[in-house]
Enzyme design. Structure first.
Site, PDB file in Angstrom:
ATOM      1  CG  ASP A  37      -1.958   1.043   1.229  1.00 59.33           C
ATOM      2  OD1 ASP A  37      -1.772   2.058   0.540  1.00 59.33           O
ATOM      3  OD2 ASP A  37      -2.977   0.851   1.904  1.00 59.33           O
ATOM      4  N   GLY A  38       0.696   2.116  -0.971  1.00 59.43           N
ATOM      5  CA  GLY A  38       1.498   3.330  -1.071  1.00 59.43           C
ATOM      6  C   GLY A  38       1.408   4.205   0.169  1.00 59.43           C
ATOM      7  CG  ASP A  63      -0.555   6.278 -12.834  1.00 61.14           C
ATOM      8  OD1 ASP A  63      -1.741   6.614 -12.983  1.00 61.14           O
ATOM      9  OD2 ASP A  63       0.041   5.533 -13.637  1.00 61.14           O
TER      10      ASP A  63
HETATM   11  N1  SAM Z   1      -4.159   5.989 -15.257  1.00 60.81           N
HETATM   12  C1  SAM Z   1      -5.217   5.404 -14.562  1.00 60.81           C
HETATM   13  C2  SAM Z   1      -6.367   6.320 -14.265  1.00 60.81           C
HETATM   14  O1  SAM Z   1      -6.189   7.527 -14.057  1.00 60.81           O
HETATM   15  O2  SAM Z   1      -7.477   5.811 -14.242  1.00 60.81           O
HETATM   16  C3  SAM Z   1      -4.788   4.724 -13.324  1.00 60.81           C
HETATM   17  C4  SAM Z   1      -3.541   3.945 -13.477  1.00 60.81           C
HETATM   18  S1  SAM Z   1      -3.124   2.701 -12.449  1.00 60.81           S
HETATM   19  C5  SAM Z   1      -3.848   1.312 -13.181  1.00 60.81           C
HETATM   20  C6  SAM Z   1      -3.815   2.898 -10.875  1.00 60.81           C
HETATM   21  C7  SAM Z   1      -3.249   1.862  -9.924  1.00 60.81           C
HETATM   22  O3  SAM Z   1      -3.258   2.362  -8.600  1.00 60.81           O
HETATM   23  C8  SAM Z   1      -3.988   0.517  -9.899  1.00 60.81           C
HETATM   24  O4  SAM Z   1      -3.192  -0.473 -10.477  1.00 60.81           O
HETATM   25  C9  SAM Z   1      -4.260   0.285  -8.404  1.00 60.81           C
HETATM   26  O5  SAM Z   1      -4.084  -1.057  -8.023  1.00 60.81           O
HETATM   27  C10 SAM Z   1      -3.233   1.211  -7.772  1.00 60.81           C
HETATM   28  N2  SAM Z   1      -3.555   1.609  -6.392  1.00 60.81           N
HETATM   29  C11 SAM Z   1      -4.768   1.947  -5.895  1.00 60.81           C
HETATM   30  N3  SAM Z   1      -4.673   2.235  -4.582  1.00 60.81           N
HETATM   31  C12 SAM Z   1      -3.356   2.088  -4.251  1.00 60.81           C
HETATM   32  C13 SAM Z   1      -2.631   2.242  -3.031  1.00 60.81           C
HETATM   33  N4  SAM Z   1      -3.246   2.603  -1.896  1.00 60.81           N
HETATM   34  N5  SAM Z   1      -1.282   2.014  -3.054  1.00 60.81           N
HETATM   35  C14 SAM Z   1      -0.653   1.644  -4.214  1.00 60.81           C
HETATM   36  N6  SAM Z   1      -1.305   1.479  -5.373  1.00 60.81           N
HETATM   37  C15 SAM Z   1      -2.629   1.700  -5.413  1.00 60.81           C
END
Ligand code: SAM
Length: 288
Positions: free
Chosen positions: A149-150, A167
């Site tokens: 988790d970021g 992102d």
């Molecule tokens: N470009 C896209 C948009 O604006 O719709 C989003 C790109 S990317 C696929 C978003 C990513 O953020 C996903 O793969 C998701 O699993 C990840 N994500 C969501 N919450 C997160 C968190 N708390 N920590 C790390 N990654 C996370």
């Protein structure tokens, strides 16, 4: 029909994907086929082949990026901060599971470390295997994948990165907290003294409250903050917003030494003009 989730429907022998995350707006895509469909512990992950947008990444029924226009978003979220920073070495990407932002970052030889913190390993696996138009079959040794988790990851970091790129997916589920002030405060701490933070801040047409809230949070933390836009056909409303803040020099694209990069959308003219906002956005988030 195979056992697909509720957002996939078959009509007259044709498959349709209908995003149902908005109460008053539904967007449907005609599909050629479903390439990959699995539930991870975090979310449902799909790669589908659509008629108009080519292959698409779909998380919990919402389209995230496509083969047709993924480069626009990924270039704009990555190159703007990497051009503004005079000598970036260490980059952190939070989210970005389609690997498009990491792929764009690898175009800068000055970078020695690209940490990508993605909560869901299955998104990366699916995109590396089935969405190489976006992921670029990324095999750069500078990219470190960290599957966590970021939010928790940045709590431990201090003075570590030149550029941080958030992102994230939409502000629901695992990404909800990635739009909150406490998170940005931790990111600010994780940046070095001239560091730059950028995040996607949703649709300036449909989600003005998020655009404004993100800008207000950034303004409390950074010496200079601006909002910029790009046109991404896949995203509802077409126009998309990004919020950027710097701890160092003011954001003045016309004054930086432009680094040459191989791109499809981004160039020096786009870099300089993306901060020019239309009237309705100037009223909401003026760029001084
Ligand atoms: N470009 C896209 C948009 O604006 O719709 C989003 C790109 S990317 C696929 C978003 C990513 O953020 C996903 O793969 C998701 O699993 C990840 N994500 C969501 N919450 C997160 C968190 N708390 N920590 C790390 N990654 C996370």
């Amino acid at each position: 029909m195979a056992n697909y989730p509720s957002w996939i429907e078959e009509k007259d022998e044709v498959l349709w994907l209908t995003e149902d995350d908005r109460e008053h707006l539904q967007i449907s895509y005609r599909l050629k086929k479903v390439i990959f469909s699995e539930q991870s512990p975090i979310q449902h992950v799909m790669i589908v082949e659509s008629d108009d947008f080519g292959r698409m990444l779909v998380l919990d029924g919402v389209v995230q990026t496509t083969a047709m226009d993924g480069y626009i978003y990924n270039e704009m979220i990555t190159h703007v901060p990497l051009q503004l920073h005079p000598n970036p070495k260490n980059v952190l990407i939070i989210g970005g599971g389609d690997c498009g932002a990491a792929r764009e970052a690898t175009k800068y030889p000055s970078l020695t470390q690209i940490d990508m913190v993605e909560i869901d390993e299955l998104v990366v696996k699916a995109c590396k295997e089935h969405l190489q138009e976006v992921s670029g079959n990324l095999h750069d040794p500078r990219v470190n994948f960290i599957f966590t988790d970021g939010l928790a990851f940045v709590q431990e970091k201090e003075d570590a990165y030149d550029v941080i790129i958030v992102d994230s997916s939409d502000p629901v589920g695992p990404a909800e907290a990635l739009f909150e002030y406490d998170f940005y405060q931790n990111l600010h701490k994780a940046l070095k003294k001239d560091g730059i933070l950028v995040c996607q801040s949703q649709s300036p047409i449909f989600q003005q409250a998020i655009v404004k809230q993100t800008r207000t949070h950034f303004e409390k933390l950074f010496t200079d903050t601006k909002t910029y836009t790009a046109i991404v056909p896949t995203y509802p409303g077409g126009m998309w917003s990004f919020t950027i803040g710097t701890k160092g020099n003011p954001i003045e694209p016309g004054r930086v030494h432009f680094k040459n990069v191989d791109t499809n959308y981004f160039n020096q003219g786009v870099f300089e003009s993306c901060f020019t906002l239309p009237e309705f956005l100037k009223r909401l988030v003026p760029n001084h």
